[in-house]
Motif scaffolding. Structure first.
Motif, mmCIF file in Angstrom:
data_model
loop_
_atom_site.group_PDB
_atom_site.id
_atom_site.type_symbol
_atom_site.label_atom_id
_atom_site.label_comp_id
_atom_site.label_asym_id
_atom_site.label_seq_id
_atom_site.Cartn_x
_atom_site.Cartn_y
_atom_site.Cartn_z
ATOM 1 N N LYS A 292 0.832 -1.207 0.000
ATOM 2 C CA LYS A 292 0.000 0.000 0.000
ATOM 3 C C LYS A 292 0.863 1.252 0.000
ATOM 4 O O LYS A 292 0.602 2.215 -0.744
ATOM 5 C CB LYS A 292 -0.921 -0.013 1.225
ATOM 6 C CG LYS A 292 -1.885 1.155 1.275
ATOM 7 C CD LYS A 292 -2.798 1.039 2.494
ATOM 8 C CE LYS A 292 -3.754 2.228 2.564
ATOM 9 N NZ LYS A 292 -4.630 2.140 3.777
ATOM 10 N N GLU A 293 1.926 1.259 0.807
ATOM 11 C CA GLU A 293 2.809 2.430 0.898
ATOM 12 C C GLU A 293 3.549 2.664 -0.411
ATOM 13 O O GLU A 293 3.677 3.809 -0.877
ATOM 14 C CB GLU A 293 3.813 2.239 2.026
ATOM 15 C CG GLU A 293 4.738 3.436 2.217
ATOM 16 C CD GLU A 293 5.721 3.251 3.352
ATOM 17 O OE1 GLU A 293 6.645 4.089 3.482
ATOM 18 O OE2 GLU A 293 5.585 2.260 4.109
ATOM 19 N N LEU A 294 4.040 1.602 -1.036
ATOM 20 C CA LEU A 294 4.777 1.739 -2.293
ATOM 21 C C LEU A 294 3.879 2.251 -3.418
ATOM 22 O O LEU A 294 4.301 3.070 -4.235
ATOM 23 C CB LEU A 294 5.411 0.405 -2.688
ATOM 24 C CG LEU A 294 6.580 -0.063 -1.814
ATOM 25 C CD1 LEU A 294 7.048 -1.445 -2.260
ATOM 26 C CD2 LEU A 294 7.737 0.927 -1.867
ATOM 27 N N ILE A 301 3.401 2.828 -10.310
ATOM 28 C CA ILE A 301 3.595 1.560 -9.599
ATOM 29 C C ILE A 301 2.236 0.877 -9.509
ATOM 30 O O ILE A 301 1.443 1.135 -8.609
ATOM 31 C CB ILE A 301 4.187 1.803 -8.197
ATOM 32 C CG1 ILE A 301 5.481 2.606 -8.307
ATOM 33 C CG2 ILE A 301 4.449 0.480 -7.496
ATOM 34 C CD1 ILE A 301 6.066 3.008 -6.967
ATOM 35 N N HIS A 302 1.981 -0.008 -10.440
ATOM 36 C CA HIS A 302 0.638 -0.575 -10.586
ATOM 37 C C HIS A 302 0.485 -1.926 -9.908
ATOM 38 O O HIS A 302 -0.502 -2.184 -9.231
ATOM 39 C CB HIS A 302 0.300 -0.711 -12.073
ATOM 40 C CG HIS A 302 -1.012 -1.376 -12.329
ATOM 41 N ND1 HIS A 302 -2.211 -0.817 -11.942
ATOM 42 C CD2 HIS A 302 -1.329 -2.557 -12.929
ATOM 43 C CE1 HIS A 302 -3.209 -1.612 -12.299
ATOM 44 N NE2 HIS A 302 -2.695 -2.684 -12.887
ATOM 45 N N ASP A 303 1.453 -2.805 -10.073
ATOM 46 C CA ASP A 303 1.315 -4.177 -9.567
ATOM 47 C C ASP A 303 2.615 -4.586 -8.890
ATOM 48 O O ASP A 303 3.671 -4.602 -9.524
ATOM 49 C CB ASP A 303 0.981 -5.137 -10.709
ATOM 50 C CG ASP A 303 0.529 -6.494 -10.205
ATOM 51 O OD1 ASP A 303 1.368 -7.192 -9.615
ATOM 52 O OD2 ASP A 303 -0.638 -6.860 -10.404
ATOM 53 N N ILE A 304 2.550 -4.900 -7.589
ATOM 54 C CA ILE A 304 3.741 -5.278 -6.828
ATOM 55 C C ILE A 304 3.493 -6.592 -6.091
ATOM 56 O O ILE A 304 2.409 -6.804 -5.534
ATOM 57 C CB ILE A 304 4.110 -4.221 -5.770
ATOM 58 C CG1 ILE A 304 4.102 -2.818 -6.360
ATOM 59 C CG2 ILE A 304 5.469 -4.521 -5.144
ATOM 60 C CD1 ILE A 304 4.247 -1.734 -5.311
ATOM 61 N N THR A 305 4.486 -7.424 -6.095
ATOM 62 C CA THR A 305 4.472 -8.641 -5.285
ATOM 63 C C THR A 305 5.648 -8.577 -4.318
ATOM 64 O O THR A 305 6.793 -8.417 -4.733
ATOM 65 C CB THR A 305 4.611 -9.901 -6.154
ATOM 66 O OG1 THR A 305 3.523 -9.960 -7.079
ATOM 67 C CG2 THR A 305 4.619 -11.154 -5.306
ATOM 68 N N ILE A 306 5.352 -8.654 -3.016
ATOM 69 C CA ILE A 306 6.397 -8.719 -1.995
ATOM 70 C C ILE A 306 6.374 -10.122 -1.400
ATOM 71 O O ILE A 306 5.332 -10.589 -0.938
ATOM 72 C CB ILE A 306 6.198 -7.672 -0.898
ATOM 73 C CG1 ILE A 306 6.208 -6.256 -1.475
ATOM 74 C CG2 ILE A 306 7.283 -7.808 0.174
ATOM 75 C CD1 ILE A 306 6.002 -5.147 -0.441
ATOM 76 N N MET A 307 7.507 -10.806 -1.447
ATOM 77 C CA MET A 307 7.562 -12.184 -0.947
ATOM 78 C C MET A 307 8.677 -12.350 0.080
ATOM 79 O O MET A 307 9.762 -11.768 -0.073
ATOM 80 C CB MET A 307 7.751 -13.149 -2.115
ATOM 81 C CG MET A 307 9.052 -12.990 -2.864
ATOM 82 S SD MET A 307 9.076 -13.881 -4.448
ATOM 83 C CE MET A 307 8.308 -12.652 -5.511
ATOM 84 N N GLN A 308 8.379 -13.113 1.095
ATOM 85 C CA GLN A 308 9.387 -13.425 2.117
ATOM 86 C C GLN A 308 10.231 -14.598 1.639
ATOM 87 O O GLN A 308 9.704 -15.607 1.173
ATOM 88 C CB GLN A 308 8.713 -13.779 3.437
ATOM 89 C CG GLN A 308 9.692 -14.072 4.570
ATOM 90 C CD GLN A 308 8.981 -14.526 5.834
ATOM 91 O OE1 GLN A 308 7.803 -14.867 5.806
ATOM 92 N NE2 GLN A 308 9.703 -14.529 6.940
ATOM 93 N N VAL A 309 11.543 -14.449 1.733
ATOM 94 C CA VAL A 309 12.449 -15.523 1.321
ATOM 95 C C VAL A 309 13.442 -15.801 2.451
ATOM 96 O O VAL A 309 13.684 -14.959 3.317
ATOM 97 C CB VAL A 309 13.222 -15.137 0.020
ATOM 98 C CG1 VAL A 309 12.273 -15.020 -1.146
ATOM 99 C CG2 VAL A 309 14.007 -13.850 0.210
ATOM 100 N N LYS A 310 14.039 -16.984 2.414
ATOM 101 C CA LYS A 310 15.015 -17.366 3.430
ATOM 102 C C LYS A 310 16.413 -16.869 3.051
ATOM 103 O O LYS A 310 17.261 -16.676 3.918
ATOM 104 C CB LYS A 310 15.038 -18.874 3.588
ATOM 105 C CG LYS A 310 13.740 -19.436 4.165
ATOM 106 C CD LYS A 310 13.840 -20.935 4.342
ATOM 107 C CE LYS A 310 12.543 -21.510 4.942
ATOM 108 N NZ LYS A 310 12.617 -22.992 5.108
ATOM 109 N N SER A 311 16.632 -16.686 1.717
ATOM 110 C CA SER A 311 17.926 -16.205 1.256
ATOM 111 C C SER A 311 17.739 -15.391 -0.022
ATOM 112 O O SER A 311 16.878 -15.714 -0.845
ATOM 113 C CB SER A 311 18.857 -17.392 0.992
ATOM 114 O OG SER A 311 20.067 -16.957 0.382
#
Length: 314
Positions: A292-294, A301-311
């Motif tokens: 939402k902030e981005l 900035i239309h479509d963003i995916t933020i994903m958690q990764v281990k590395s």
């Protein structure tokens, strides 16, 4: 489950799009009149023929833009889950390819005329009992093809940059520089008038080189955009500063221990993926707030995916 909402521009950009659409409609009508006038006075001049073909081709970006504006904001669906934003990129590629191809044809055609020694003739006609050199009509036609085009091109530049629309920006830049084509063709006509038959073909070749240069540069940009090159600031070879702003914003998030970003252009808007390292428990809520902030940073900035990764380096 697929996105079904329609993409909406911010209110001030809707005005810019409306202005650009109006200018392009005016351009289409104007260019049709130019094509007719240029054809009627073209004669056997190679420079006039080259300028006429360039004017004929220059209507393509305007039509491509008008068609694209009817398609780009259609809702995403099962067949096109990313939406129709890239229609502008396709239009940019189409216009660039047509420009480059025509430039190659023109330089070959003009070179053949020069090598074969074709001698263009510009005769005279009687008007109200006076003998008038037809070259004057050609020069007037060329001025008509250049001066209004320069004005239209100048007016299109701001909405093109505001909308981050490359097909509109290319059209604006080309029209703004139309005086060069007209001036070169006028020199060719004057050369014929002074008996320098080869001058006409030389000027035609110079026009062709200019067309090829513009076509090549635009074609290169269009292809690299479709290959998901990092977004560049429109009209330059500088990476969009918005990406740096995105990185700075993410760096301020206390819950992010490390990150990598990857963005690409889809027509006027940006799609991106962000990998983050975090040990927070409520990561889903944090990611939702982060997206939402981005998106509030800029409308592009239309479509963003933020994903958690281990590395970050698998």
């Amino acid at each position: 489950m697929y996105l079904t909402h329609t993409f909406e521009l911010p209110p001030h950009l809707k005005k810019a799009l409306k202005k650009a659409t109006f200018l392009e409609k005016v351009t289409v009508v104007y260019l049709i009149s130019v094509i007719v006038v240029m054809f009627l006075v073209m004669g056997s001049s190679q420079a006039m023929k080259t300028a006429w073909l360039e004017d004929l081709l220059s209507i393509v970006p305007s039509i491509a833009f008008l068609v694209s504006t009817r398609i780009y904001n259609r809702p995403a669906n099962k067949k096109f889950p990313y939406g129709y934003h890239r229609v502008f990129s396709i239009a940019f590629l189409t216009g660039s390819l047509a420009l480059f191809g025509m430039g190659m044809f023109l330089i070959v055609d003009s070179s053949i005329s020069l090598i074969s020694g074709e001698r263009p003739t510009i005769g005279s006609t009687m008007i109200f009992g006076k003998q008038i050199w037809l070259g004057w009509f050609m020069i007037i036609a060329l001025l008509y093809s250049a001066i209004p085009a320069m004005i239209l091109g100048h007016k299109k530049q701001k909405p093109a940059k505001d909308l981050h629309n490359k097909i509109l920006h290319t059209d604006a830049t080309t029209q703004k520089a139309d005086y060069m084509t007209a001036g070169t063709a006028i020199l060719g006509i004057i050369g014929v008038g002074y008996g320098l038959w080869w001058f006409d073909a030389i000027m035609a070749i110079l026009i062709s080189i200019s067309v090829i240069k513009d076509g090549y540069n635009n074609l290169t940009n269009a292809i690299t955009d479709l290959m998901d090159r990092v977004p560049y600031k429109i009209g330059s070879q500088i990476v969009d500063p918005l990406l740096e702003e995105i990185e700075k914003t993410i760096a301020y998030w206390s819950w992010v221990e490390g990150f990598e970003i990857r963005f690409r252009e889809h027509g006027q808007v940006y799609f991106g993926e962000i990998k983050v390292l975090t040990s927070e428990d409520n990561v889903e809520e944090l990611i939702t707030e982060g997206i939402k902030e981005l998106k509030q940073l800029h409308w592009k900035i239309h479509d963003i995916t933020i994903m958690q990764v281990k590395s970050l380096h698998p």
